[in-house]
Scaffold this motif. Structure first.
Motif, PDB file in Angstrom:
ATOM      1  N   LEU A 133       0.810  -1.215   0.000  1.00 20.59           N
ATOM      2  CA  LEU A 133       0.000   0.000   0.000  1.00 20.59           C
ATOM      3  C   LEU A 133       0.847   1.270   0.000  1.00 20.59           C
ATOM      4  CD1 LEU A 133      -2.838   1.291   0.257  1.00 20.59           C
ATOM      5  CD2 LEU A 133      -2.606   1.063   2.736  1.00 20.59           C
ATOM      6  N   ARG A 134       1.984   1.243   0.676  1.00 23.89           N
ATOM      7  CA  ARG A 134       2.847   2.422   0.778  1.00 23.89           C
ATOM      8  C   ARG A 134       4.119   2.267  -0.052  1.00 23.89           C
ATOM      9  NH1 ARG A 134       0.702   6.834   1.973  1.00 23.89           N
ATOM     10  NH2 ARG A 134       2.668   7.623   2.810  1.00 23.89           N
ATOM     11  N   THR A 135       4.115   1.336  -0.994  1.00 26.61           N
ATOM     12  CA  THR A 135       5.280   1.138  -1.854  1.00 26.61           C
ATOM     13  C   THR A 135       5.239   2.113  -3.017  1.00 26.61           C
ATOM     14  OG1 THR A 135       5.411  -1.213  -1.286  1.00 26.61           O
ATOM     15  CG2 THR A 135       6.535  -0.508  -3.285  1.00 26.61           C
ATOM     16  N   GLY A 158       5.299   3.780  -6.402  1.00 28.05           N
ATOM     17  CA  GLY A 158       5.172   3.331  -7.785  1.00 28.05           C
ATOM     18  C   GLY A 158       4.585   1.950  -7.963  1.00 28.05           C
ATOM     19  N   TYR A 159       4.097   1.315  -6.872  1.00 28.67           N
ATOM     20  CA  TYR A 159       3.550  -0.039  -6.993  1.00 28.67           C
ATOM     21  C   TYR A 159       2.257  -0.015  -7.798  1.00 28.67           C
ATOM     22  CZ  TYR A 159       1.373  -4.477  -5.733  1.00 28.67           C
ATOM     23  OH  TYR A 159       0.755  -5.707  -5.781  1.00 28.67           O
ATOM     24  N   LYS A 160       2.072  -1.040  -8.625  1.00 27.60           N
ATOM     25  CA  LYS A 160       0.857  -1.189  -9.426  1.00 27.60           C
ATOM     26  C   LYS A 160       0.129  -2.460  -9.014  1.00 27.60           C
ATOM     27  CE  LYS A 160       1.916   2.488 -11.683  1.00 27.60           C
ATOM     28  NZ  LYS A 160       1.204   3.748 -11.372  1.00 27.60           N
ATOM     29  N   LYS A 161      -1.123  -2.318  -8.633  1.00 31.70           N
ATOM     30  CA  LYS A 161      -1.864  -3.428  -8.057  1.00 31.70           C
ATOM     31  C   LYS A 161      -2.166  -4.528  -9.070  1.00 31.70           C
ATOM     32  CE  LYS A 161      -6.695  -2.700  -8.435  1.00 31.70           C
ATOM     33  NZ  LYS A 161      -7.959  -2.487  -7.735  1.00 31.70           N
ATOM     34  N   GLN A 162      -2.360  -5.738  -8.554  1.00 27.63           N
ATOM     35  CA  GLN A 162      -2.691  -6.899  -9.366  1.00 27.63           C
ATOM     36  C   GLN A 162      -4.095  -7.390  -9.026  1.00 27.63           C
ATOM     37  OE1 GLN A 162       1.095  -9.011  -8.124  1.00 27.63           O
ATOM     38  NE2 GLN A 162       0.900  -9.792 -10.198  1.00 27.63           N
ATOM     39  N   VAL A 197      -7.664   0.910  -0.702  1.00 28.38           N
ATOM     40  CA  VAL A 197      -7.815   0.061   0.481  1.00 28.38           C
ATOM     41  C   VAL A 197      -9.235  -0.462   0.615  1.00 28.38           C
ATOM     42  CG1 VAL A 197      -7.592  -0.045   2.978  1.00 28.38           C
ATOM     43  CG2 VAL A 197      -5.971   1.289   1.660  1.00 28.38           C
ATOM     44  N   VAL A 198     -10.226   0.403   0.413  1.00 32.16           N
ATOM     45  CA  VAL A 198     -11.622  -0.005   0.565  1.00 32.16           C
ATOM     46  C   VAL A 198     -11.964  -1.120  -0.426  1.00 32.16           C
ATOM     47  CG1 VAL A 198     -14.020   0.748   0.409  1.00 32.16           C
ATOM     48  CG2 VAL A 198     -12.305   2.257   1.442  1.00 32.16           C
ATOM     49  N   SER A 199     -11.521  -0.965  -1.670  1.00 31.62           N
ATOM     50  CA  SER A 199     -11.786  -1.978  -2.689  1.00 31.62           C
ATOM     51  C   SER A 199     -11.103  -3.296  -2.350  1.00 31.62           C
ATOM     52  CB  SER A 199     -11.318  -1.468  -4.054  1.00 31.62           C
ATOM     53  OG  SER A 199     -11.462  -2.461  -5.051  1.00 31.62           O
ATOM     54  N   GLU A 200      -9.849  -3.211  -1.870  1.00 30.67           N
ATOM     55  CA  GLU A 200      -9.111  -4.432  -1.531  1.00 30.67           C
ATOM     56  C   GLU A 200      -9.765  -5.173  -0.364  1.00 30.67           C
ATOM     57  OE1 GLU A 200      -6.599  -5.699  -3.316  1.00 30.67           O
ATOM     58  OE2 GLU A 200      -6.853  -3.990  -4.672  1.00 30.67           O
ATOM     59  N   MET A 201     -10.218  -4.436   0.644  1.00 29.23           N
ATOM     60  CA  MET A 201     -10.867  -5.073   1.790  1.00 29.23           C
ATOM     61  C   MET A 201     -12.184  -5.715   1.379  1.00 29.23           C
ATOM     62  SD  MET A 201      -8.802  -4.905   4.232  1.00 29.23           S
ATOM     63  CE  MET A 201      -9.922  -5.591   5.463  1.00 29.23           C
ATOM     64  N   SER A 202     -12.924  -5.054   0.492  1.00 31.88           N
ATOM     65  CA  SER A 202     -14.174  -5.622  -0.017  1.00 31.88           C
ATOM     66  C   SER A 202     -13.903  -6.902  -0.797  1.00 31.88           C
ATOM     67  CB  SER A 202     -14.881  -4.597  -0.904  1.00 31.88           C
ATOM     68  OG  SER A 202     -16.045  -5.152  -1.489  1.00 31.88           O
ATOM     69  N   ASP A 203     -12.860  -6.876  -1.646  1.00 31.57           N
ATOM     70  CA  ASP A 203     -12.498  -8.069  -2.413  1.00 31.57           C
ATOM     71  C   ASP A 203     -12.026  -9.189  -1.498  1.00 31.57           C
ATOM     72  OD1 ASP A 203     -13.119  -6.725  -4.727  1.00 31.57           O
ATOM     73  OD2 ASP A 203     -11.038  -6.220  -5.230  1.00 31.57           O
ATOM     74  N   LEU A 204     -11.327  -8.825  -0.415  1.00 32.61           N
ATOM     75  CA  LEU A 204     -10.835  -9.827   0.527  1.00 32.61           C
ATOM     76  C   LEU A 204     -11.994 -10.546   1.216  1.00 32.61           C
ATOM     77  CD1 LEU A 204      -8.478 -11.155   2.035  1.00 32.61           C
ATOM     78  CD2 LEU A 204      -8.553  -9.252   3.660  1.00 32.61           C
ATOM     79  N   ILE A 205     -13.006  -9.791   1.621  1.00 37.43           N
ATOM     80  CA  ILE A 205     -14.176 -10.395   2.262  1.00 37.43           C
ATOM     81  C   ILE A 205     -14.909 -11.309   1.284  1.00 37.43           C
ATOM     82  CG2 ILE A 205     -16.441  -9.888   3.269  1.00 37.43           C
ATOM     83  CD1 ILE A 205     -15.206  -7.301   4.382  1.00 37.43           C
ATOM     84  N   ALA A 206     -15.057 -10.844   0.033  1.00 36.61           N
ATOM     85  CA  ALA A 206     -15.740 -11.651  -0.975  1.00 36.61           C
ATOM     86  C   ALA A 206     -14.981 -12.949  -1.244  1.00 36.61           C
ATOM     87  CB  ALA A 206     -15.901 -10.850  -2.265  1.00 36.61           C
ATOM     88  N   ALA A 207     -13.644 -12.867  -1.304  1.00 36.47           N
ATOM     89  CA  ALA A 207     -12.831 -14.058  -1.543  1.00 36.47           C
ATOM     90  C   ALA A 207     -12.942 -15.032  -0.375  1.00 36.47           C
ATOM     91  CB  ALA A 207     -11.368 -13.664  -1.766  1.00 36.47           C
TER      92      ALA A 207
END
Length: 262
Positions: free
Chosen positions: A28-30, A32-36, A226-236
């Motif tokens: 999250l704090r890296t 230039g990181y690009k999410k996958q 962060v909100v999207s990732e947490m939502s995806d984590l719960i769904a997974a």
């Protein structure tokens, strides 16, 4: 029972999905990181009754068929190359790219890697380098005792040398772009290498056609929501639990069936 295998593929897929999401959150704090994201496809089907097959001697055609799916498979973890927000640092050698392009970094073996992380420093020779000490291309050496280092939007590096009251250009930082930047291979240290999928590197100047601009004293943050990732984590997690319940249900059915033959 086929349901056991099908549910197992679903559990394996969601386990990988959670691994991808956890890596996004960890970075999250890296800079230039690009999410996958994890991409899935359904597996091959068993066609018990093929749709469109002839169902009678009179030529009647089946309007629907019976197809039993074999589960799910992972086909890739594509990387989103959208722009991250800029964070001001005030450091002269912190550079952010707004728009298309990557910084080109020369490795010790002479090959090149590419990054959106503009956390640069100067080494003992005055060269502009990465945190690992690898020079940014084209190589620019800052004169000893120079002051007033500036980098404009086009990547021109200027300093004021001792004995002079005006700044002078000492070099031009370039950018590199790719036809398919999502096809780059991540190698760690916030860097990528080109692949046949990404296409060949195209070097150019910031601000020219097709290339973004540079911003001095800023860094590009990770494009992770962060909100999207947490939502995806719960769904997974819920999807994993449901597949586990299918395994349990199939096991109970097999137990019931085997008990009938005792």
């Amino acid at each position: 029972m086929q349901a056991l295998h099908t549910a197992a593929t679903g559990m394996a897929a969601q386990e990988l999905n959670v691994q991808v999401i956890s890596n996004n959150i960890a970075n999250l704090r890296t800079t230039g990181y690009k999410k996958q994201t994890a991409a899935f496809q359904d597996l091959i089907y068993e066609h018990i009754r093929r749709v469109g097959a002839q169902s009678s001697d009179q030529g009647t055609i089946l309007p629907v068929g019976i197809d039993i799916g074999g589960g799910v498979k992972t086909v890739g973890t594509p990387r989103s190359m959208t722009q991250g927000t800029l964070s001001q640092t005030g450091n002269d050698l912190d550079l952010a790219i707004t728009g298309e392009g990557f910084f080109k970094i020369q490795q010790p073996d002479g090959t090149f890697q590419y990054t959106r992380d503009g956390t640069f420093q100067s080494d003992n020779q005055g060269r502009i380098v990465t945190a690992q000490g690898n020079p940014v291309q084209p190589t620019i050496t800052i004169p000893q005792n120079a002051s007033g280092l500036t980098v404009n939007a086009q990547g021109q590096v200027s300093v004021t040398v001792p004995g002079s009251t005006t700044s002078q250009v000492i070099g031009q930082l370039g950018l590199t772009r790719f036809i398919n930047k999502a096809g780059l291979q991540p190698v760690g240290n916030n860097q990528f290498t080109d692949t046949p999928s990404s296409g060949p590197p195209q070097d150019g100047i910031a601000g020219s056609e097709g290339f973004g601009n540079m911003t001095q004293g800023s860094l590009e943050q990770a494009n992770v929501d962060v909100v999207s990732e947490m939502s995806d984590l719960i769904a997974a997690q819920r999807a994993y639990e449901m597949n586990a319940k299918v395994v349990g249900a199939a096991d109970q059915m097999l137990q019931t069936t085997s008990a009938l033959f005792r």
